[in-house]
Design an enzyme around this catalytic site. Structure first.
Site, PDB file in Angstrom:
ATOM      1  N   ARG A  22       0.827  -1.433  -0.128  1.00 24.09           N
ATOM      2  CA  ARG A  22       0.144  -0.142   0.361  1.00 24.09           C
ATOM      3  C   ARG A  22       0.667   1.560  -0.384  1.00 24.09           C
ATOM      4  NH1 ARG A  22      -4.989  -1.853   4.178  1.00 24.09           N
ATOM      5  NH2 ARG A  22      -5.145  -3.145   2.906  1.00 24.09           N
ATOM      6  N   SER A 113      -7.923  -1.524   1.177  1.00 24.00           N
ATOM      7  CA  SER A 113      -9.450  -1.099   1.891  1.00 24.00           C
ATOM      8  C   SER A 113      -9.749  -0.176   2.646  1.00 24.00           C
ATOM      9  CB  SER A 113      -8.822  -1.760   3.119  1.00 24.00           C
ATOM     10  OG  SER A 113      -9.315  -2.294   4.319  1.00 24.00           O
ATOM     11  N   HIS A 114      -9.713  -0.124   3.550  1.00 24.58           N
ATOM     12  CA  HIS A 114     -10.013   1.912   4.040  1.00 24.58           C
ATOM     13  C   HIS A 114      -9.687   3.253   3.869  1.00 24.58           C
ATOM     14  CE1 HIS A 114      -7.721  -0.750   7.427  1.00 24.58           C
ATOM     15  NE2 HIS A 114      -7.591   0.523   7.441  1.00 24.58           N
ATOM     16  N   ASP A 277     -16.090  -2.125   4.924  1.00 26.79           N
ATOM     17  CA  ASP A 277     -15.704  -0.400   3.993  1.00 26.79           C
ATOM     18  C   ASP A 277     -15.232  -0.605   2.897  1.00 26.79           C
ATOM     19  OD1 ASP A 277     -14.707  -3.837   3.679  1.00 26.79           O
ATOM     20  OD2 ASP A 277     -12.393  -2.564   4.732  1.00 26.79           O
ATOM     21  N   ASP A 279     -12.969  -1.752   0.604  1.00 25.97           N
ATOM     22  CA  ASP A 279     -13.141  -3.089  -0.548  1.00 25.97           C
ATOM     23  C   ASP A 279     -13.945  -4.134   0.312  1.00 25.97           C
ATOM     24  OD1 ASP A 279     -11.509  -3.844   1.500  1.00 25.97           O
ATOM     25  OD2 ASP A 279     -10.651  -5.148   0.646  1.00 25.97           O
ATOM     26  N   ASP A 281     -14.268  -5.916   3.021  1.00 28.19           N
ATOM     27  CA  ASP A 281     -14.485  -7.570   4.062  1.00 28.19           C
ATOM     28  C   ASP A 281     -14.474  -6.934   5.371  1.00 28.19           C
ATOM     29  OD1 ASP A 281     -11.818  -5.418   4.196  1.00 28.19           O
ATOM     30  OD2 ASP A 281     -10.701  -7.374   3.278  1.00 28.19           O
ATOM     31  N   ARG A 282     -14.937  -5.510   5.698  1.00 27.13           N
ATOM     32  CA  ARG A 282     -14.525  -4.858   7.537  1.00 27.13           C
ATOM     33  C   ARG A 282     -16.769  -5.215   7.274  1.00 27.13           C
ATOM     34  NH1 ARG A 282     -10.292  -1.335   9.320  1.00 27.13           N
ATOM     35  NH2 ARG A 282      -8.488  -3.245   8.997  1.00 27.13           N
ATOM     36  N   THR A 344      -2.020 -10.805  13.703  1.00 26.02           N
ATOM     37  CA  THR A 344      -2.727 -10.380  13.105  1.00 26.02           C
ATOM     38  C   THR A 344      -2.906  -9.996  11.929  1.00 26.02           C
ATOM     39  OG1 THR A 344      -2.739  -8.554  14.823  1.00 26.02           O
ATOM     40  CG2 THR A 344      -3.536  -7.272  12.468  1.00 26.02           C
ATOM     41  N   GLU A 364     -10.449  -8.501  15.445  1.00 25.50           N
ATOM     42  CA  GLU A 364     -10.957  -7.169  16.727  1.00 25.50           C
ATOM     43  C   GLU A 364     -11.494  -6.085  15.404  1.00 25.50           C
ATOM     44  OE1 GLU A 364      -9.291  -4.180  16.082  1.00 25.50           O
ATOM     45  OE2 GLU A 364      -8.018  -5.641  15.835  1.00 25.50           O
ATOM     46  N   SER A 365     -10.076  -5.757  14.620  1.00 32.71           N
ATOM     47  CA  SER A 365     -10.386  -4.743  13.742  1.00 32.71           C
ATOM     48  C   SER A 365     -11.667  -4.783  13.033  1.00 32.71           C
ATOM     49  CB  SER A 365      -9.216  -4.583  12.797  1.00 32.71           C
ATOM     50  OG  SER A 365      -9.023  -6.184  12.266  1.00 32.71           O
ATOM     51  N   LYS A 376     -12.055 -11.977   5.285  1.00 29.84           N
ATOM     52  CA  LYS A 376     -13.114 -11.916   6.411  1.00 29.84           C
ATOM     53  C   LYS A 376     -14.248 -10.868   4.715  1.00 29.84           C
ATOM     54  CE  LYS A 376     -10.482  -7.937   6.949  1.00 29.84           C
ATOM     55  NZ  LYS A 376      -9.329  -7.839   7.299  1.00 29.84           N
TER      56      LYS A 376
HETATM   57  C1  G1P Z   1      -5.544  -3.714  10.020  1.00 34.44           C
HETATM   58  C2  G1P Z   1      -5.819  -4.344  11.332  1.00 34.44           C
HETATM   59  C3  G1P Z   1      -5.742  -6.001  11.149  1.00 34.44           C
HETATM   60  C4  G1P Z   1      -6.125  -6.954   9.423  1.00 34.44           C
HETATM   61  C5  G1P Z   1      -5.350  -5.679   8.230  1.00 34.44           C
HETATM   62  C6  G1P Z   1      -6.442  -5.705   7.530  1.00 34.44           C
HETATM   63  O1  G1P Z   1      -4.036  -4.100  10.411  1.00 34.44           O
HETATM   64  O2  G1P Z   1      -5.041  -4.102  12.062  1.00 34.44           O
HETATM   65  O3  G1P Z   1      -6.552  -6.791  12.079  1.00 34.44           O
HETATM   66  O4  G1P Z   1      -6.369  -7.470   8.994  1.00 34.44           O
HETATM   67  O5  G1P Z   1      -5.716  -4.160   8.907  1.00 34.44           O
HETATM   68  O6  G1P Z   1      -7.224  -5.448   7.211  1.00 34.44           O
HETATM   69  P1  G1P Z   1      -2.605  -3.499  11.165  1.00 34.44           P
HETATM   70  O7  G1P Z   1      -2.993  -1.657  10.912  1.00 34.44           O
HETATM   71  O8  G1P Z   1      -3.186  -3.590  12.084  1.00 34.44           O
HETATM   72  O9  G1P Z   1      -1.160  -4.119  10.425  1.00 34.44           O
HETATM   73 ZN    ZN Z   2     -10.840  -3.977   3.809  1.00 33.95          ZN
END
Ligand code: G1P
Ligand code: ZN
Length: 543
Positions: A22, A113-114, A277, A279, A281-282, A344, A364-365, A376
């Site tokens: 990213r 993602s977000h 979110d 993409d 997945d959340r 994670t 948890e995210s 997810k």
């Molecule tokens: C974050 C979330 C993690 C998730 C990831 C991708 O990663 O904490 O649980 O899998 O985004 O969506 P982090 O920024 O903490 O590495």
């Molecule tokens: Zn995402």
């Protein structure tokens, strides 16, 4: 049409993070930047001659340009066929499903993602393997190593593919099939959940809102909720996807999904609210004036899986990421199931699902999912909840409160300090590590510390070891404070502090989480020296 071999030089910053590479769009637009990463990926993933690749993204700015480049590179490198979502659109879980359903060699998913989108914001790319899940660390490490030595890439000299037209096109020797972005995914959802029961619920005056946050789930949610399930028009809000996600930050949490939160905490709040979110997945799940933490959501889904068509036959086991609360562990225990604790990132669940050890997974995210795909899945979680609501005919709050009564409540919160100086962030974690030999046995936040360590994980399926996955302060009563640095940010560092304490006594289940965790929050600040180091006196985001 001819293949060009273009000379290039390595970039030194193409190491994939928690979920692929990213960077700012401007970085991806640098000459050869995307091409280098794609070629490096193709160079290490094995023999794909004549095989199928899946390509799609969340529709953010630069999605279309990137896809045209990838298609021409895939053709030049010898793929036989590429399946690409119409308009370049595939949500991350839909891409995972398309890879699996078509037995593709793998897929390239374009998303950050977000993270916000637009010319000055973020873009991302990640490679998923044939099981539909993110490439494991061994593969991403090989990709990174290759980016450091790459000297040329292959690309077909050809015109662009009309991405908006469903159909089959020829690109050199390779076929490009532009497919409906939603259809196969929607059919999968229909096979897992009781659509007639949900339809009946929605027809009976049960009010819900789904916030697509101007991102990829717009077209999916409109077709599934307002189309197949007959929800009233307007059920899906912010459903028109745009390249900059409406200028917003499509992260479904209480801070960023404020349009939805205002409605769900407003005067005439619907019974059920959800958001996804960038993409797809959340997910965030809300009831009328009620927030379900993602950790609790996983536990509730597991405890109610027998009420849902696709899971009625029983679930194999549960997995959660280490910082996710232990609420699901209690459900697993009561069901006699194994519960795995992984680092994670969704990629760690892939082996457990492939090996038949777990069915449900969560982070948890705001990430929940199952073995129906290897990512997810936001809309899946929303449909799972709707299915439970249709069967139990109780409010979201009542379902969660009953759950706490039965299993106890894991008070939980995550505090993020975003965009802090990288060295200050590392220092804060080091401060805790430095104290870790002396902490066990001492009192902190009115509790006794039992262990303090750096979380390491040995994958039970392939034996691979992942170290330094978060600094943990564990207490004798099961409470925990965890410190981690984000692996998905694109500027500065983000410190995440995860706080959890367990309460068995039902008469103490109605506290605000921040109040219940106040002593822990204070202790986390003390042992890390975070405020002094970062100059911040409060987190940027609390979830
Ligand atoms: C974050 C979330 C993690 C998730 C990831 C991708 O990663 O904490 O649980 O899998 O985004 O969506 P982090 O920024 O903490 O590495
Ligand atoms: Zn995402």
């Amino acid at each position: 049409m001819s293949v060009s071999i273009v000379s290039t030089r390595p970039f030194d910053d193409q190491k994939p993070g928690t979920s692929g590479l990213r960077k700012k769009v401007k970085v991806f637009q640098r000459l050869n930047y995307l091409e280098n990463f794609v070629q490096s990926t193709f160079d290490v993933i094995g023999d794909f001659a004549g095989q199928t690749l899946v390509v799609g993204g969340d529709g953010r700015y630069f999605n279309r340009e990137a896809i045209q480049i990838i298609l021409k590179m895939a053709a030049a490198n010898g793929f036989g066929r590429v399946l690409v979502g119409q308009g370049g659109i595939l949500s991350t879980p839909a891409a995972s499903h398309i890879i699996r359903k078509n037995k593709a060699f793998g897929g390239l998913i374009l998303s950050a993602s977000h993270n916000p989108a637009g010319p000055d914001e973020d873009f991302g790319i990640k490679y998923n393997i044939s099981n539909g899940g993110p490439a494991p660390e061994g593969v991403t490490e090989a990709m990174f190593a290759r980016t450091l030595e790459i000297s040329e890439y292959k690309i077909l000299q050809a015109g662009n593919i009309p991405l908006d037209t469903v159909g089959t096109f020829q690109l050199g020797e390779m076929q490009v099939e532009v497919i409906d972005s939603v259809h196969d995914y929607a059919e999968l959802m229909k096979s897992l959940f009781d659509f007639p029961a949900i339809r009946e619920l929605l027809a009976g005056g049960f009010a819900m809102k789904f916030d697509a946050m101007h991102a990829v789930t717009g077209p999916y949610a409109l077709r599934i909720f307002e189309g197949m399930l007959g929800a009233p028009l307007g059920t899906v809000m912010n459903g028109a996807a745009s390249e900059d996600f409406g200028g917003g930050h499509p992260d479904p949490n209480l801070t960023y999904a404020h349009d939805l939160v205002d409605i769900m905490y407003g005067e005439y709040a619907p019974e059920f609210g959800a958001a996804s979110d960038g993409d797809g997945d959340r997910n965030m799940i809300l009831g009328n004036h009620f927030f379900v933490t993602p950790s609790d959501s996983l536990a509730v889904l597991a405890a109610n899986a027998d009420k849902v068509k696709g899971y009625r036959g029983g679930i194999a086991g549960i997995a959660r990421s280490m910082p996710t609360s232990a609420a699901a562990d209690r459900v697993a225990e009561s069901m006699g199931l194994d519960c795995y604790e992984t680092p994670t990132g969704w990629k760690f669940f892939g082996n457990l699902m492939d090996d038949g050890r777990v069915t449900l997974c969560g982070e948890e995210s705001f990430g929940t999912g199952s073995n129906h795909v290897r990512e997810k899945d936001g809309l899946w979680a929303v449909l799972f909840w709707l299915n439970i609501l249709a069967v139990r005919k109780q409010s979201v709050a009542a379902i969660v409160q009953e759950h706490w009564k039965r299993f106890g409540r894991n008070y939980y919160s995550r505090h993020d300090y975003e965009g802090v100086d990288s060295s200050a962030a590392s220092r804060a974690l080091q401060n805790v590590r430095d104290k870790s030999p002396e902490l066990p046995g001492t009192q902190l936040a009115g509790r006794t510390v039992s262990t303090c360590d750096d979380f390491a994980y040995t994958d039970p399926v392939d034996g691979s070891v992942s170290r330094n996955q978060g600094v943990r302060v564990l207490f004798e009563d099961g409470s925990r404070i965890i410190f981690r640095l984000s692996g998905t940010g694109t500027s500065g560092a983000t410190i995440r502090i995860y706080l959890e304490s367990y309460e068995a006594d039902a008469s103490k289940h109605d506290l605000d989480a921040q109040d219940a965790l106040a002593e822990m929050i204070h202790a986390a600040g003390e042992i890390s020296g975070l405020r002094k180091l970062t100059g911040r006196d409060a987190p940027t985001v609390i979830t």
